[in-house]
Design an enzyme around this catalytic site. Structure first.
Site, mmCIF file in Angstrom:
data_model
loop_
_atom_site.group_PDB
_atom_site.id
_atom_site.type_symbol
_atom_site.label_atom_id
_atom_site.label_comp_id
_atom_site.label_asym_id
_atom_site.label_seq_id
_atom_site.Cartn_x
_atom_site.Cartn_y
_atom_site.Cartn_z
ATOM 1 C CB CYS A 111 -0.997 -0.022 1.300
ATOM 2 S SG CYS A 111 -2.168 -1.304 0.894
ATOM 3 C CG HIS A 250 -3.332 3.464 2.052
ATOM 4 N ND1 HIS A 250 -3.854 3.174 0.763
ATOM 5 C CD2 HIS A 250 -3.158 2.525 2.886
ATOM 6 C CE1 HIS A 250 -4.169 1.770 0.973
ATOM 7 N NE2 HIS A 250 -3.949 1.434 2.133
ATOM 8 C CG ASN A 280 -7.191 -0.416 1.071
ATOM 9 O OD1 ASN A 280 -6.456 -0.367 0.402
ATOM 10 N ND2 ASN A 280 -6.660 -0.514 2.431
HETATM 11 O O1 UT7 Z 1 -4.562 -1.048 3.257
HETATM 12 C C1 UT7 Z 1 -3.320 -1.801 4.165
HETATM 13 C C2 UT7 Z 1 -3.523 -1.578 5.526
HETATM 14 N N1 UT7 Z 1 -4.642 -2.132 6.009
HETATM 15 C C3 UT7 Z 1 -5.391 -1.427 7.136
HETATM 16 O O2 UT7 Z 1 -4.945 -0.621 7.438
HETATM 17 C C4 UT7 Z 1 -6.632 -1.875 7.575
HETATM 18 C C5 UT7 Z 1 -6.459 -2.271 8.983
HETATM 19 N N2 UT7 Z 1 -7.574 -2.966 9.621
HETATM 20 C C6 UT7 Z 1 -9.043 -2.482 9.521
HETATM 21 O O3 UT7 Z 1 -9.318 -1.671 8.753
HETATM 22 C C7 UT7 Z 1 -9.934 -3.291 10.529
HETATM 23 O O4 UT7 Z 1 -9.233 -3.798 11.466
HETATM 24 C C8 UT7 Z 1 -11.031 -3.903 9.891
HETATM 25 C C9 UT7 Z 1 -11.976 -3.350 9.044
HETATM 26 C C10 UT7 Z 1 -10.236 -5.049 9.144
HETATM 27 C C11 UT7 Z 1 -11.800 -4.973 10.777
HETATM 28 O O5 UT7 Z 1 -12.524 -4.072 11.625
HETATM 29 P P1 UT7 Z 1 -12.347 -4.261 13.391
HETATM 30 O O6 UT7 Z 1 -13.268 -3.177 13.865
HETATM 31 O O7 UT7 Z 1 -10.987 -4.296 13.722
HETATM 32 O O8 UT7 Z 1 -13.064 -5.765 13.601
HETATM 33 P P2 UT7 Z 1 -12.609 -7.269 13.812
HETATM 34 O O9 UT7 Z 1 -11.672 -7.656 12.899
HETATM 35 O O10 UT7 Z 1 -11.866 -7.040 15.461
HETATM 36 O O11 UT7 Z 1 -13.797 -7.984 14.040
HETATM 37 C C12 UT7 Z 1 -14.870 -7.492 15.018
HETATM 38 C C13 UT7 Z 1 -16.043 -8.566 14.863
HETATM 39 C C14 UT7 Z 1 -15.611 -9.959 14.702
HETATM 40 O O12 UT7 Z 1 -16.559 -10.525 15.403
HETATM 41 P P3 UT7 Z 1 -16.401 -11.204 17.059
HETATM 42 O O13 UT7 Z 1 -15.464 -12.080 16.923
HETATM 43 O O14 UT7 Z 1 -16.467 -9.834 17.776
HETATM 44 O O15 UT7 Z 1 -17.766 -11.745 17.363
HETATM 45 C C15 UT7 Z 1 -15.487 -10.474 13.334
HETATM 46 O O16 UT7 Z 1 -15.811 -11.678 13.149
HETATM 47 O O17 UT7 Z 1 -16.753 -8.253 13.474
HETATM 48 C C16 UT7 Z 1 -16.566 -9.556 12.726
HETATM 49 N N3 UT7 Z 1 -16.336 -9.254 11.269
HETATM 50 C C17 UT7 Z 1 -17.188 -8.894 10.505
HETATM 51 N N4 UT7 Z 1 -18.606 -8.840 10.513
HETATM 52 C C18 UT7 Z 1 -19.344 -8.540 9.395
HETATM 53 C C19 UT7 Z 1 -15.350 -9.049 10.550
HETATM 54 N N5 UT7 Z 1 -15.250 -8.561 9.321
HETATM 55 C C20 UT7 Z 1 -16.770 -8.346 9.361
HETATM 56 C C21 UT7 Z 1 -17.748 -8.303 8.201
HETATM 57 N N6 UT7 Z 1 -18.949 -8.422 8.324
HETATM 58 N N7 UT7 Z 1 -17.087 -8.081 6.885
#
Ligand code: UT7
Length: 335
Positions: A111, A250, A280
């Site tokens: 990225c 980014h 993204n």
């Molecule tokens: O471009 C390169 C660099 N990349 C980035 O900078 C991306 C950085 N990270 C992020 O943007 C975020 O961490 C994400 C958008 C990927 C995820 O968001 P989050 O708030 O960190 O969610 P999480 O991974 O901690 O997941 C929270 C909950 C989980 O459920 P439980 O375990 O709490 O029951 C996940 O299973 O949300 C669930 N979850 C989803 N639910 C619905 C994860 N993805 C999804 C989804 N739809 N697409």
């Protein structure tokens, strides 16, 4: 020392538009989750017959048109998704653009690829190896995404952005400021495609040919590194945050962008974003954002712009420039 000046800009996204509702048809997700956690509403994805070079050629063509002069001495292509493992994609792109037989090579910094490629091109210009360089960042990112992985499939998207750079003087509008770049390979496992390279040639477990991201940890590093690199780039340029008219970061995630802007003290109205409509797009996101904002007037000549990026490697970067007057820049969504 010769400075490197932006003199052309173009962006392109593939025509296929995919909404959050479309993704919800085969994934356990929702429009509400995607919008609230990432800020994304739609994204563009390649169809089966489109490769990274196709996106790169169109963005490059638009940048050369905006520059008003088709000749360049080198082509640098930043990509995570080359058309094939060998050879590099850039020579094909140069040939299809009709700018060959100039040096053309790929650069891999995920990225942060666009910022690394800008720095590389500035080095070619400073060493007088080239007077004019076409820098393209192009990603068919969705081709390495597991369509069943809801943690990545809702975030990543496809597109390409390009700039033409020429030799100039540091005082000119468009001259790149000091470049801050960094990497931390200790955290290479936060963002990776495990299989397909010389370390692990084939998948040992299902899905190892796909991109993986540890979202939470990546999020934390993204905020810290983009904030720190931006602060360093501003200090080296002798700018205060109050002097920044536009932050072009980014497009990782809307919440990351808001936090970085807040920590830097840059008000929301000075932050450029297009993650809501384009998602993204990896290394392509910064030049796509610039093209988008230049096309619709959010970015205007004279604006002091802070660029920053972060991604796999880990790798990050930041730099500054005063926005120059360019030839017409088209909306990247224009077919
Ligand atoms: O471009 C390169 C660099 N990349 C980035 O900078 C991306 C950085 N990270 C992020 O943007 C975020 O961490 C994400 C958008 C990927 C995820 O968001 P989050 O708030 O960190 O969610 P999480 O991974 O901690 O997941 C929270 C909950 C989980 O459920 P439980 O375990 O709490 O029951 C996940 O299973 O949300 C669930 N979850 C989803 N639910 C619905 C994860 N993805 C999804 C989804 N739809 N697409």
């Amino acid at each position: 020392m010769r400075a490197t000046v932006v003199c052309g800009l173009g962006g392109h996204v593939p025509p296929r538009l995919v909404t959050n509702a479309d993704l919800g048809e085969h994934l356990d997700t929702s429009d509400d989750w995607i919008r609230s956690r990432t800020g994304i509403r739609t994204r563009h994805m390649v169809s089966a017959d489109t490769a990274t070079s196709d996106l790169a050629v169109e963005a490059g063509r638009r940048a050369l048109k905006s520059a008003g002069e088709a000749a360049v001495d080198a082509v640098v292509l930043a990509t995570t998704t080359p058309d094939r493992p060998c050879p590099a994609t850039a020579p094909e792109v140069a040939a299809r653009l009709g700018v060959g037989p100039v040096p053309a090579f790929d650069l891999a910094a995920v990225c942060s690829g666009f910022l690394y490629a800008l720095s590389c091109a500035a080095g070619l210009i400073a060493a007088a190896t080239a007077d004019r360089v076409l820098v393209i960042a192009a990603e068919a990112f969705t081709t390495i995404i597991d369509p069943q992985d809801r943690g990545t499939a809702v975030i990543f998207a496809d597109g390409a952005g390009a700039v033409v750079l020429r030799a100039g003087t540091p005082e000119e509008p468009g001259a790149l400021g000091p470049m801050v770049l960094g990497s931390d390979g200790e955290h290479r496992d936060l963002i990776e495609v495990p299989a397909g390279g010389s370390r692990q040639r084939v998948p040992h477990a299902p899905g190892e040919q796909y991109f993986r991201m540890r979202g939470r940890d990546t999020y934390r590093h993204a905020v810290e590194r983009m904030t720190a690199a931006s602060g360093q780039a501003l200090a080296r340029a002798g700018w205060t945050t109050e002097q920044v008219d536009r932050l072009a970061a980014h497009q990782a995630n809307a919440r990351i962008l808001d936090t970085v802007a807040e920590r830097l003290g840059i008000p929301a109205e000075r932050q450029l974003t297009n993650i809501a409509s384009l998602g993204n797009t990896g290394g392509a996101s910064v030049p796509l954002l610039l093209a988008d904002a230049a096309a619709d007037g959010r970015l205007r000549p004279g604006h002091r712009v802070l660029l920053t990026a972060f991604g796999g490697g880990l790798a990050w970067g930041a730099t500054t420039l005063s926005w120059p007057r360019l030839g017409p820049v088209t909306d990247p969504r224009t077919p």
